[in-house]
Design an enzyme around this catalytic site. Structure first.
Site, PDB file in Angstrom:
ATOM      1  N   ASN A   1      -1.351   0.836   5.751  1.00 57.92           N
ATOM      2  CA  ASN A   1      -0.253   0.173   5.031  1.00 57.92           C
ATOM      3  C   ASN A   1       0.452  -0.737   6.016  1.00 57.92           C
ATOM      4  O   ASN A   1       0.906  -0.269   7.074  1.00 57.92           O
ATOM      5  CB  ASN A   1       0.712   1.241   4.492  1.00 57.92           C
ATOM      6  CG  ASN A   1       1.974   0.671   3.843  1.00 57.92           C
ATOM      7  OD1 ASN A   1       2.969   1.352   3.755  1.00 57.92           O
ATOM      8  ND2 ASN A   1       1.939  -0.573   3.400  1.00 57.92           N
ATOM      9  N   GLY A   2       0.528  -2.015   5.697  1.00 56.34           N
ATOM     10  CA  GLY A   2       1.175  -2.964   6.600  1.00 56.34           C
ATOM     11  C   GLY A   2       0.353  -4.220   6.756  1.00 56.34           C
ATOM     12  O   GLY A   2      -0.615  -4.431   6.017  1.00 56.34           O
TER      13      GLY A   2
ATOM     14  N   TYR B   1      14.212  -2.244  -2.863  1.00 57.39           N
ATOM     15  CA  TYR B   1      13.366  -2.521  -4.023  1.00 57.39           C
ATOM     16  C   TYR B   1      12.126  -1.651  -4.179  1.00 57.39           C
ATOM     17  O   TYR B   1      11.855  -1.134  -5.238  1.00 57.39           O
ATOM     18  CB  TYR B   1      12.949  -3.991  -3.986  1.00 57.39           C
ATOM     19  CG  TYR B   1      11.989  -4.393  -5.064  1.00 57.39           C
ATOM     20  CD1 TYR B   1      12.443  -4.694  -6.351  1.00 57.39           C
ATOM     21  CD2 TYR B   1      10.628  -4.483  -4.811  1.00 57.39           C
ATOM     22  CE1 TYR B   1      11.553  -5.058  -7.350  1.00 57.39           C
ATOM     23  CE2 TYR B   1       9.737  -4.847  -5.810  1.00 57.39           C
ATOM     24  CZ  TYR B   1      10.194  -5.147  -7.079  1.00 57.39           C
ATOM     25  OH  TYR B   1       9.317  -5.500  -8.053  1.00 57.39           O
TER      26      TYR B   1
ATOM     27  N   CYS C   1       0.787  -1.225   0.000  1.00 56.29           N
ATOM     28  CA  CYS C   1       0.000   0.000   0.000  1.00 56.29           C
ATOM     29  C   CYS C   1       0.822   1.280   0.000  1.00 56.29           C
ATOM     30  O   CYS C   1       1.984   1.299   0.395  1.00 56.29           O
ATOM     31  CB  CYS C   1      -0.874   0.050   1.252  1.00 56.29           C
ATOM     32  SG  CYS C   1      -1.904  -1.366   1.464  1.00 56.29           S
TER      33      CYS C   1
ATOM     34  N   GLY D   1       1.057   0.262  -5.166  1.00 55.92           N
ATOM     35  CA  GLY D   1      -0.182  -0.514  -5.179  1.00 55.92           C
ATOM     36  C   GLY D   1      -0.956  -0.244  -6.450  1.00 55.92           C
ATOM     37  O   GLY D   1      -1.433   0.862  -6.641  1.00 55.92           O
TER      38      GLY D   1
END
Lengths: 451, 451, 451, 451
Positions: free
Chosen positions: C106-107, C247, C6, C32
């Site tokens: 997010n997570g 990344y 996210c 996302g």
């Protein structure tokens, strides 16, 4: 399913011409559900939008507000005729040298193929598979040596068959009916401008005033708010398509200077006279027979019932029914009411029997629901011959009446009695019995199909 | 425009359940045009698809073939009620602990807000604005300590108002009608399985056999092809919505064990008796009055005419009309036929007058076309009170009959005479006159709205 | 394919908040690609729009101009995590009693299932399959007895795992990072207002000024243009996800107060020191290795080539290739240039080897084009363990490095040499080596996954 | 934005021809993003599908599986040239007498208007506004007296300008390059069949083998898997478009028998020799300068950095930015990395300066981020003249280099130094310096534009 090919609408010199044309086509949607198009002229150039689909799907506000500028417009709705393809959607529009020309056509030509091949051999390139593009090529060629009016008169000498045309060129709207007057076209007036439509139901929606039907072989030119009329100059007997009155046209329309509702009610009355029935009530079978059934009921004194209920939400495409659902496409549209049917002797009224399969399914359903007797009355003679002028009946080999005797049909449809309105009866329902084409009933073609 | 809120369909233990439900909803599209949804169960889990739009737009082959697996299904069509939003589209489905539960609801609760606030104060989170989600929360809470059947019976004790419900849980389909039986729900049989629908027109399309109406206060459980019935255990007089018979239901349906067509025809007959007219013909005004007009014509001996012609291609949305196009939305749907109207004394028959604006526009049009006299007959008493059980009449302040005397209405609508069917007349048209709710006519509410 | 879950964006008290959020999400689309949503607040109520798809497909002008009113907004983009379904699209928004609350997360939580079951057993109904809805239920329950700030602090005590959150309630935007600070979240300033984003590339697009990263365990409240900060009050070592630097994050972003480009270049430099190669040039393999390859080239003195050419028009879905088209999905995106490759000894640089299949296909292609030697350098240690905090590596059984020795991998990929940057090397590339989670490399989880 | 007009692909006598053509166009999408079309031949008739949009939007599985039958196909992608309209989408296909003919054209004619008017005066009707339809009319006319091969040779005598053509007629694929060979066209082999493409990147994707470039003035006929070659018979010097090598073609393509990547790297090397800079690093500015920047870096010994970060999710259309968002369309695509730029002396490398506005915005941004010096190097001479052969540069009045001295440009762009690769330098980067058109640089037109 019997298919009419086209509906036309035109307006000259009136603000919001594209929107008026939109509604003019909207009111005539029954004349063609496959595609729609409008071309406008703003005094300097032409604008067009056309696509496959119903009028209200083809056009959006943006097209009417921005794309289709100007005060003069012609529009077209089409049902199947030539191959179903976007390239056949009318009106056809072309820019040629410094002119733009647009053409919309209702009808069908009998010498389209030979004309086309002759022009192709001469280097012409056709973009569509449609008869109607031929008018464009003829006009363009003629206009090398004459003005647009003469060019269309000359073009009409080359073609043979049925055509009501609207042509937009040089800021004029030109309207033409072929010498036999096979397809309808009417003139009206709206806010001081002139409007044209295949059927007057378009005028009603716009609150335009109906003036008159164009005459067979008449070329009407509308330019700067004025009209003038010229003759195509081809001598021919009037042969208007009587099937427009029987089936195609909306009952609230006037075409060929006849009101469709009153014609159909007269057909019902004449049917009642020709073929009375000892029954409990009369019902339309289904909706297209309503006006004829009303006439039959009034003339016979039998009660009118409206016992086939229509599902108003049936669209044009279906999800596949489940395995066991027999005759689904017939049943989904209309459902008979058992409580009205059960134990009764019924007169059912329709406008035609084409293949007979739908009629048979519906009659069987009446039997299942307990109908004691079913008497069928049809508002025209049996259709036994193909139409070459723009009506798409089934293939002759599939036309029930073309292949079976009346008695056999009655049996195959499991009817207690069956009667088609006679040729004479049908002609009594119209004002000018001499002015109609009855080729689909009697095979008597005013324009030879082999031409 | 009067709006019904919902239609229901369910099937247990039958191959192709989603497709059957699709057609069951398709036949009941008139009960809700805003959204549609189906939930299925394949013995292991539930699948759902729902969206805003008509049934044939919401579902594609892919949904029926691949998404909606299994032999048990419930479906729902909805008109406006709570806010128009995708999150309110039913059936509601939830996964809770290891169970999946789905609920579809037709009707309206009077204590929805207080129930909702009480549960929210307790930490519950509602996803929709709809009454119907309350059933889901009540069931989930009840199921902490009892089985699904008892949980729904207990939930029904908490809610007050109108509800016909279909619930899918634990592989069972449960069907409920509220103790007054305000909304309809019927049981049928198809290929050895049981089916449920708000109206029997759904059974006709599927060729299912009608068994009976569920009783008021009945909980019917269908499981493994067998049915059993329990009582909600709340004592209450039956008060079925008579407006379903007057207006909502399809005329080919049977609801409350009454055939709608025959009821409406009886209303027409009773109208003719209560209020005869010296006229040339009777016409429906518009389509929803057809069956009543047929009854009036038969009882009065006046001819029936079908002189308002419907444009069958009118969609749900319109391009903006041009400036001068007055009363466009009325005219675009129906066009009266001048040749039938002109010079005549006419009886027009409809099922209700809500705001009166449409009626007035149409009557004026008849005058313009030359009608000599216009007599209006309405198939029920004047609507003067709001419905709290799921019918969306206009705002009371806009209801013409709630705010004006009969004589004033007659004048405002420019009618020569006006008659509403009396309360007594209306009750004569049904079999069990004691079993109906007439609150919209008399303000006599079986469930107090302030609850 | 490795997937981040996210990206977040929020803005308080600024005109055109929805549009700013749109662009804040647009810049973070790489975080996302599956769905996007925005919730706004106009001082009186909340508005939301969310759907499956890329940001520029989900939102239209109309949503930004009309639907999403008000000066405060939070937004969310999501990749796959829970089941791919419209009901899981964030931010989640709920109306509860008289409040509206929205949450974007997010997570990933490690105790989501047990929390969910506990609340369900207590009667709660969840609408999504997402971890993130748990925050909503916890908040609603806590707010029965405390204010929104305390409610979120209390909720954070119940959950365990990775969470950066944006919460919109009572006109405030609250931002939270979990006690370990696993996922990023940064604060910026724009025209006097405060903005929040997962990555600073969102600030750059809006020309907002970067202020700082939120601290681990920090609750930041923005209200009426002012900020204040509270601590979650849970003691925990900082463990930021180092894979964000390797990344996920865009190279132009700053996260965890580190510039991503400079980190990656340092990884390349350290790789060149740990594992030099006797080669003709260095190339990224493919694009994500560019910055590391630049670092390697500079440190090693080898020339940099950009010899895999990307097709910029490759969309997310493909027409099926023809039979003979091997490894199509690899080849369609990148095409190596024979003239650069042929006869050369090449160092290829990438950020990870997951399954190894794509790498193998590409190395074989280099061989086909005439590469003499191929030496592979990877900018982090081998990924051997799953991530429970929001990164979707392949299944452990599919992770090449988790199942094979370095030598075997080198052989399977047909490489002349292979080197992964060491744990120590990787930590030299960041400023605070103690502050990172390396569980995917070493299995050392800061929050036990079995919780 | 500089626009190329078209890309071509053809395949004869190979299963799945439409799908191969789809991918052949897909690989050449950079040559035309506005429309795409494919025409196939199955031995009996032709099939076509074309529409506005990108290749992957225009075609669906259904088109490739069902619509586009047969083993022979030609395809076309187009950028703007004639008016942007569906009627201009190529390949053009026509049924004429008993033949079907399809034509796809890359290039631009200088005598299109006069040819068109002459044919229109002779009665021809054109459907499109495109140059390319002229070939169709010429062929149809010629074919009245000669076969298809002679007809195309004769047609080529009438037209003047740039044309690479694919023609499908009589089951043959004919490929033509104009006598100067202005536009590219290459021949390849795939599974024993022959394929044709504007660029060889199409062959790479299909794993076809590159054979050779067609020669200028060559007519290549592929029939039944065999090829033969004829000469157009017009004597002319070869004048291939050098801008294809500088900018249009994909770096992994070979055109005019030159590898594009190697040409661009050579341009960078020659730039470094002509105009060295005392700087800290070299960077492409933006992506199209990558290969030239790589060459510059290698020749100069300066480090290569990739410091403008591209947002890979930027689509072709944008939501309107907010008021304050300056230069949005430039910034949204590329974001420079402050940490790389700050305090540095930078060489930026690009392939052209057209209007200069984008370059100026980007240079200013570098200054804002702290760049100490900015030196710009361009990989070709200044563009000062319009192209009449198919490249759509800006209007001459807008071309910065056509209107300003080098020194002024350097000042206007706020550069520390600026150098365009010299004409001589550019010609050193290619194998056959005599065989190129440089008219956009020197105004030396091989075909006079006034013709």
């Amino acid at each position: 399913m019997i298919k009419e090919e086209c509906g036309l609408f035109g307006v000259e010199n009136q603000p919001d011409a594209a929107r008026l044309t939109y509604f003019g086509l909207y009111a005539q949607q029954h004349r063609g559900q496959e595609s729609a198009g409008i071309v406008t002229w703003d005094g300097a150039r032409m604008y067009d939008h056309r696509a496959m689909g119903l009028v209200h799907n083809v056009f959006e506000e943006n097209h009417l507000n921005n794309t289709l500028r100007g005060g003069t417009a012609i529009g077209h709705v089409r049902s199947i005729a030539s191959a179903s393809s976007a390239r056949n959607v009318q009106p056809f529009m072309v820019r040629h040298l410094d002119k733009m020309i647009a053409v919309a056509h209702n009808g069908s030509l009998v010498n389209a193929n030979s004309l086309r091949r002759r022009m192709e051999a001469d280097g012409a390139i056709f973009q569509s598979d449609s008869d109607s593009e031929i008018f464009l090529h003829l006009m363009v060629r003629n206009m090398r040596s004459m003005d647009a009016e003469d060019a269309i008169i000359e073009a009409c000498k080359a073609v043979r068959g049925a055509y009501s045309l609207l042509i937009l060129v040089d800021g004029m709207v030109m309207a033409v009916r072929d010498p036999h007057g096979i397809r309808p076209l009417s003139l009206g007036r709206l806010n001081g401008s002139f409007v044209l439509a295949s059927e007057t139901c378009a005028f009603d929606l716009l609150e335009a005033e109906y003036i008159r039907s164009l005459g067979p072989g008449e070329l009407l030119i509308i330019e700067n708010g004025a009209i003038r009329s010229r003759a195509l100059g081809q001598d021919a007997p009037t042969r208007q398509c009587i099937f427009e009155l029987v089936y195609f046209a909306r009952p609230d329309s006037t075409i060929f200077d006849e009101n469709v509702y009153m014609c159909r009610k007269a057909m019902g009355r004449l049917l009642a006279e020709e073929a009375p029935a000892d029954a409990d009530f009369v019902m339309p079978f289904p909706d297209s027979g309503v006006y004829c059934a009303v006439g039959y009921a009034q003339a016979s004194g039998l009660p009118y019932e409206h016992a086939l209920i229509r599902n108003h939400y049936v669209g044009r495409t279906f999800i596949q029914p489940t395995q066991g659902m027999r005759e689904f496409s017939v049943r989904v549209k209309h459902n008979p009411v058992r409580e009205v049917i059960n134990g009764k002797r019924i007169v059912i009224v329709d406008d035609s029997i084409v293949r007979g399969t739908t009629m048979r399914t519906r009659v069987q359903k009446l039997r299942e629901l307990g109908a004691r007797e079913v008497h069928c009355r049809i508002s025209c003679p049996p259709v036994r011959h193909p139409c070459f002028y723009g009506v798409d009946f089934a293939n002759p080999s599939e036309l029930m009446a073309a292949n079976h005797l009346l008695e056999s049909i009655c049996g195959m449809l499991e009817l207690d009695s069956l009667h088609f309105l006679s040729r004479e009866g049908l002609l009594k329902a119209v004002k000018k019995p001499d002015a109609y084409c009855l080729a689909c009933f009697d095979g008597n073609y005013c324009v030879p199909p082999s031409a």
